[in-house]
Design a protein around this motif. Structure first.
Motif, short mmCIF file in Angstrom:
data_model
loop_
_atom_site.label_atom_id
_atom_site.label_comp_id
_atom_site.label_asym_id
_atom_site.label_seq_id
_atom_site.Cartn_x
_atom_site.Cartn_y
_atom_site.Cartn_z
N SER A 1 16.89 16.11 78.44
CA SER A 1 17.82 17.15 78.05
C SER A 1 17.54 17.72 76.66
CB SER A 1 19.26 16.61 78.09
OG SER A 1 19.44 15.59 77.12
N VAL A 2 16.55 17.18 75.96
CA VAL A 2 16.22 17.67 74.62
C VAL A 2 14.85 18.34 74.64
CG1 VAL A 2 17.67 16.00 73.41
CG2 VAL A 2 15.32 15.39 73.98
N ARG A 3 14.69 19.34 73.81
CA ARG A 3 13.44 20.11 73.81
C ARG A 3 12.28 19.32 73.22
NH1 ARG A 3 15.51 25.59 71.06
NH2 ARG A 3 16.76 24.02 69.97
N SER A 4 12.58 18.36 72.34
CA SER A 4 11.49 17.61 71.71
C SER A 4 10.63 16.88 72.73
CB SER A 4 12.06 16.62 70.69
OG SER A 4 12.93 15.69 71.32
N THR A 5 11.24 16.43 73.83
CA THR A 5 10.46 15.75 74.87
C THR A 5 9.39 16.68 75.44
OG1 THR A 5 12.36 14.36 75.46
CG2 THR A 5 10.60 14.60 77.11
N TRP A 6 9.79 17.89 75.76
CA TRP A 6 8.84 18.83 76.35
C TRP A 6 7.77 19.23 75.33
CZ3 TRP A 6 9.38 19.22 81.43
CH2 TRP A 6 10.63 18.91 81.97
N TRP A 7 8.18 19.41 74.07
CA TRP A 7 7.19 19.75 73.05
C TRP A 7 6.18 18.63 72.85
CZ3 TRP A 7 6.12 24.40 71.94
CH2 TRP A 7 7.09 25.38 71.85
N ALA B 1 1.45 12.15 70.09
CA ALA B 1 2.49 12.96 70.74
C ALA B 1 3.46 12.06 71.48
CB ALA B 1 1.85 13.97 71.68
N LEU B 2 2.95 11.05 72.19
CA LEU B 2 3.82 10.12 72.91
C LEU B 2 4.47 9.12 71.96
CD1 LEU B 2 1.78 9.45 76.18
CD2 LEU B 2 3.64 11.07 75.76
N ILE B 3 3.80 8.80 70.87
CA ILE B 3 4.42 7.96 69.85
C ILE B 3 5.65 8.67 69.28
CG2 ILE B 3 4.11 7.06 67.51
CD1 ILE B 3 1.22 6.38 68.32
N LEU C 1 11.49 9.19 68.71
CA LEU C 1 12.69 10.02 68.64
C LEU C 1 13.81 9.50 69.54
CD1 LEU C 1 11.08 13.57 68.51
CD2 LEU C 1 12.29 12.38 66.67
N MET C 2 13.48 8.72 70.55
CA MET C 2 14.52 8.13 71.39
C MET C 2 15.42 7.21 70.58
SD MET C 2 12.51 7.28 74.95
CE MET C 2 14.00 6.62 75.70
N ILE C 3 14.90 6.66 69.50
CA ILE C 3 15.69 5.77 68.63
C ILE C 3 16.13 6.50 67.37
CG2 ILE C 3 15.67 3.63 67.31
CD1 ILE C 3 15.57 3.10 70.26
N THR C 4 15.17 7.03 66.63
CA THR C 4 15.47 7.55 65.29
C THR C 4 16.34 8.80 65.32
OG1 THR C 4 13.40 8.82 65.26
CG2 THR C 4 13.34 6.58 64.38
N ALA C 5 16.20 9.63 66.35
CA ALA C 5 17.01 10.85 66.42
C ALA C 5 18.49 10.50 66.56
CB ALA C 5 16.56 11.72 67.58
N GLU C 6 18.80 9.44 67.28
CA GLU C 6 20.20 9.06 67.46
C GLU C 6 20.77 8.49 66.17
OE1 GLU C 6 21.34 6.90 70.86
OE2 GLU C 6 20.11 8.06 72.26
N VAL D 1 9.25 -0.88 66.78
CA VAL D 1 9.19 -0.56 65.35
C VAL D 1 10.35 0.34 64.95
CG1 VAL D 1 7.81 0.55 63.55
CG2 VAL D 1 6.69 -0.86 65.28
N ALA D 2 10.67 1.33 65.80
CA ALA D 2 11.76 2.26 65.48
C ALA D 2 13.10 1.54 65.42
CB ALA D 2 11.81 3.39 66.51
N VAL D 3 13.31 0.56 66.29
CA VAL D 3 14.56 -0.20 66.26
C VAL D 3 14.68 -0.97 64.95
CG1 VAL D 3 15.73 -2.18 67.29
CG2 VAL D 3 14.83 -0.38 68.75
#
Length: 277
Positions: free
Chosen positions: A34-40, A86-88, A93-98, A180-182
């Protein structure tokens, strides 16, 4: 004359149906797309494969002996070390964006058990990275075959096998990034640690020419991933390379387990999200 109101009768208790782990996975899947960052991130990774593969393929062809063919799978693997970030970024972002937006409070209100939440995020990041990695590998194999022409070694089994192994490697890198993000909860910190751990530190250790340090570099995710994706027989073969990749995730996995147990002691299941976490 008095009238008596009928006594209210209690109906059957309505029990909420928790989604459990499948519900948490479904929620993370929906949030991711649902977020654009995934597609980018996915488009950026595919674009890097398209742009970088011909350059690296031509370089490898020039460095080869005259008349020697260049395995297209090896070209794809070399390109992945650029496109992997790109996949990193996607997994990070699944963690840090929240945490940056504060929406982690809502997430933890919906899934108070942090262990379940981490499993859900890890499963989604790994699955998406696996599929995207296979696509990236196929792009690398196809583009290198076309760009190298008669100099390309297009052994079908090896090329397709390389694409599949690239997908597995990128899925494991995504799991490492989630861990690492957690721990860090910062986008800049996560990118720095993952970049240094995957690219800078192995090069420094190998350049030291000190036996124990070189041996350590050969067991790090970057080196183990190269052996696994290229199906090399040296220094320890692809099977051992995969085991070393999985072993490299053991440390972050233990850390996640510890963080989860501490969080559940301080934050019992069903309690509201803790502000400021």
């Amino acid at each position: 004359m008095t009238t008596s109101m009928p006594a209210a009768t209690a109906g059957p208790a309505v029990r909420g149906s928790g989604g459990g782990l499948p519900g948490a996975v479904a929620a993370e899947w929906i949030k991711l797309w649902s977020v654009r960052s995934t597609w980018w991130c996915l488009l950026g990774g595919a674009g890097l494969m398209l742009l970088t593969t011909p350059i690296l393929g031509a370089t490898m062809a020039n460095n080869n002996k005259k008349g020697a063919l260049v395995p297209v799978g090896e070209v794809a693997v070399a390109t992945v070390y650029v496109a992997q970030f790109a996949l990193i970024a996607l997994a990070m972002l699944m963690i840090t964006a929240e945490y940056a937006s504060g929406s982690i409070r809502t997430t933890l209100q919906a899934v108070p058990m942090r262990g379940r939440l981490l499993v859900a995020k890890t499963a989604v990041a790994g699955a998406v990275s696996l599929l995207a990695g296979i696509v990236f590998g196929l792009i690398g194999v196809g583009v290198s075959s076309m760009s190298l022409g008669d100099e390309a070694d297009t052994a079908g089994g090896d090329a397709l096998g390389s694409a599949l192994r690239i997908g597995v490697y990128l899925a494991l890198v995504a799991v490492l990034t989630i861990a690492v993000a957690v721990a860090v909860r910062s986008a800049a910190g996560t990118l720095t640690l993952v970049f240094v751990g995957l690219t800078v530190l192995p090069v420094i250790l190998q350049a030291s020419d000190i036996g124990p340090l070189v041996s350590l570099a050969e067991r790090m995710p970057n080196s183990a991933g190269t052996v696994f994706m290229n199906a090399d027989s040296t220094p320890y073969g692809p099977g051992m390379g995969l085991r070393k990749l999985l072993g490299g995730l053991g440390g972050p996995g233990v850390a996640d387990g510890f963080l989860s147990s501490v969080a559940q002691q301080e934050w019992p299941p069903g309690s509201p999200g803790r502000p400021g976490c």
